[in-house]
Write a protein that holds these residues in place. Structure first.
Motif, mmCIF file in Angstrom:
data_model
loop_
_atom_site.group_PDB
_atom_site.id
_atom_site.type_symbol
_atom_site.label_atom_id
_atom_site.label_comp_id
_atom_site.label_asym_id
_atom_site.label_seq_id
_atom_site.Cartn_x
_atom_site.Cartn_y
_atom_site.Cartn_z
ATOM 1 N N ASN A 271 35.776 -59.009 50.041
ATOM 2 C CA ASN A 271 36.574 -60.302 50.234
ATOM 3 C C ASN A 271 36.472 -61.105 48.741
ATOM 4 N N ARG A 272 35.214 -60.667 47.977
ATOM 5 C CA ARG A 272 34.869 -61.339 46.634
ATOM 6 C C ARG A 272 35.997 -60.926 45.771
ATOM 7 N N CYS A 273 36.193 -59.606 45.704
ATOM 8 C CA CYS A 273 37.573 -59.013 44.939
ATOM 9 C C CYS A 273 38.852 -59.645 45.359
ATOM 10 N N LEU A 274 39.384 -59.807 46.796
ATOM 11 C CA LEU A 274 40.329 -60.519 46.928
ATOM 12 C C LEU A 274 40.519 -61.945 46.424
ATOM 13 N N SER A 275 39.460 -62.612 46.311
ATOM 14 C CA SER A 275 39.397 -63.955 45.790
ATOM 15 C C SER A 275 39.575 -63.859 44.416
ATOM 16 N N ALA A 276 38.990 -62.992 43.921
ATOM 17 C CA ALA A 276 39.261 -62.877 42.243
ATOM 18 C C ALA A 276 40.591 -62.599 41.962
ATOM 19 N N LEU A 277 41.249 -61.752 42.890
ATOM 20 C CA LEU A 277 42.429 -61.278 42.538
ATOM 21 C C LEU A 277 43.668 -62.500 42.864
ATOM 22 N N ARG A 278 43.230 -63.373 43.909
ATOM 23 C CA ARG A 278 44.038 -64.573 44.128
ATOM 24 C C ARG A 278 44.045 -65.624 43.035
ATOM 25 N N THR A 279 42.745 -65.733 42.576
ATOM 26 C CA THR A 279 42.324 -66.731 41.485
ATOM 27 C C THR A 279 42.728 -66.426 40.023
ATOM 28 N N ALA A 280 42.808 -65.287 39.875
ATOM 29 C CA ALA A 280 42.977 -64.742 38.505
ATOM 30 C C ALA A 280 44.277 -64.942 37.891
ATOM 31 N N GLY A 281 44.475 -65.354 36.948
ATOM 32 C CA GLY A 281 45.856 -65.803 36.322
ATOM 33 C C GLY A 281 46.467 -64.539 35.474
ATOM 34 N N ARG A 282 47.672 -64.115 35.335
ATOM 35 C CA ARG A 282 48.255 -63.237 34.706
ATOM 36 C C ARG A 282 47.833 -63.210 33.434
ATOM 37 N N ARG A 283 46.976 -62.225 32.784
ATOM 38 C CA ARG A 283 46.496 -62.072 31.516
ATOM 39 C C ARG A 283 47.623 -61.655 30.801
ATOM 40 N N ALA A 284 47.957 -62.451 29.712
ATOM 41 C CA ALA A 284 48.887 -62.060 28.440
ATOM 42 C C ALA A 284 48.712 -60.806 27.896
#
Length: 333
Positions: A76-89
């Motif tokens: 669930n910590r990883c899912l939160s990170a994936l949801r909040t991470a912006g698409r890196r250029a």
């Protein structure tokens, strides 16, 4: 023993908490890496997981094992990170002294990082009976890259079910989901992964790590690369070879396009030293070009994907990943 540690940890004993969670630290790190595709992000997610577990210890009901409970928090910590991470250029072409050949395509997964084999020792536990993938296959760059293209929820379900072998009802509880939704997500995830990673029976396998067959391919590659023998290098490649360079998006697919790429960086008179290591269960090398002053500064890390007695993949990473492999930024002159 575990009961005593739990009681002490709940009473605020930090050493007992560390002893309670230490057996799972490495495998949780690998789990976070599979989920996030980044060694550094996995480090951060693991620390968040352990902090959250410490804070929530009083509410642990023991309906599941400590290991399962920690996997629930980590996932669930990883899912939160994936949801909040912006698409890196993606990064621009940055290979010194060369111009980028026209790529076959621009890749979608550009912030992938490699995982040092030395940290896999003791990190891979026996998977549950529901697992479909061998643990070595499930850490390969091709597999981890394909995972990053799945929607986060499907990614989590596939890793928990098919890689780690948790039962469907366990996964449903971990994700606060229904059994039907877990089974549906798994079906879609398997279909998505199959499009990008052919079934094991449909592809030629890599030789066993450290075997004479692997050593022969690696030795041939080192000779060709260090001596800038372009013809010998191209002869080692499969027809469907791929070249990737995260965080640069440029990808080259097939022997002809790979040959164009190699021709741009492997030129007569160029001298380079390769320092061996291993990443994601695959042969890897620190790249140290020679200069006229004798200095040899690291240009990056490359990882080989082998198939039979040839090379099917070449992935080049920036030199920022070298510290995780214990490789220096430069070699003595």
């Amino acid at each position: 023993m575990a009961t005593d540690l739990m009681a002490k940890a709940r009473a605020g004993d930090g050493d007992a908490f560390r002893d309670l969670t230490e057996p799972y630290r490495r495998e949780l790190h690998v789990h976070c890496y599979r989920m996030l595709g980044s060694f550094q992000d996995a480090e951060d997610a693991l620390q968040d997981t352990l902090l959250a577990a410490w804070q929530a210890l009083g509410g642990f009901q023991r309906r599941a094992s400590v290991r399962t409970w920690l996997y629930r928090i980590a996932t669930n910590r990883c899912l939160s990170a994936l949801r909040t991470a912006g698409r890196r250029a993606a990064k621009e072409w940055s290979v010194p002294g060369t111009t980028a050949p026209e790529p076959t395509r621009l890749g979608e997964v550009v912030w992938l990082q490699p995982y040092p084999d030395v940290l896999l020792d003791g990190a891979v536990s026996a998977p549950g009976p529901e697992a479909r993938y061998e643990q070595t296959e499930a850490i390969s760059l091709a597999f981890v890259t394909a995972l990053q293209l799945l929607p986060p929820r499907q990614l989590a379900v596939l890793v928990l079910r098919d890689v780690l072998g948790f039962h469907a009802d366990e996964v449903a509880e971990m994700l606060d989901a229904t059994l039907d939704s877990v089974n549906s997500a798994l079906k879609r995830a398997r279909a998505g992964l199959q499009q990008r990673v052919p079934a094991r029976a449909e592809r030629e396998q890599a030789p066993v790590a450290g075997s004479p067959a692997e050593q022969a391919i690696v030795a041939g590659f080192v000779r060709a690369y260090e001596s800038a023998d372009l013809d010998a290098l191209i002869a080692l490649l499969t027809d469907d070879v791929f070249v990737t360079m995260p965080p640069m998006p440029f990808e080259y697919h097939g022997r002809e396009d790979a040959a164009r790429f190699y021709a741009s960086i492997v030129r007569p008179g160029r001298a380079v030293d390769l320092v061996p290591t291993r990443a994601n269960g695959q042969p890897a090398f620190g790249i140290y070009p020679n200069t006229s002053t004798g200095a040899r500064h690291a240009a990056g890390l490359l990882v080989l994907t082998l198939a039979g007695d040839q090379i099917r993949g070449y992935t080049r990473f920036e030199n920022t990943v070298l510290p995780a492999f214990g490789l220096p930024r430069s070699l003595p002159a």
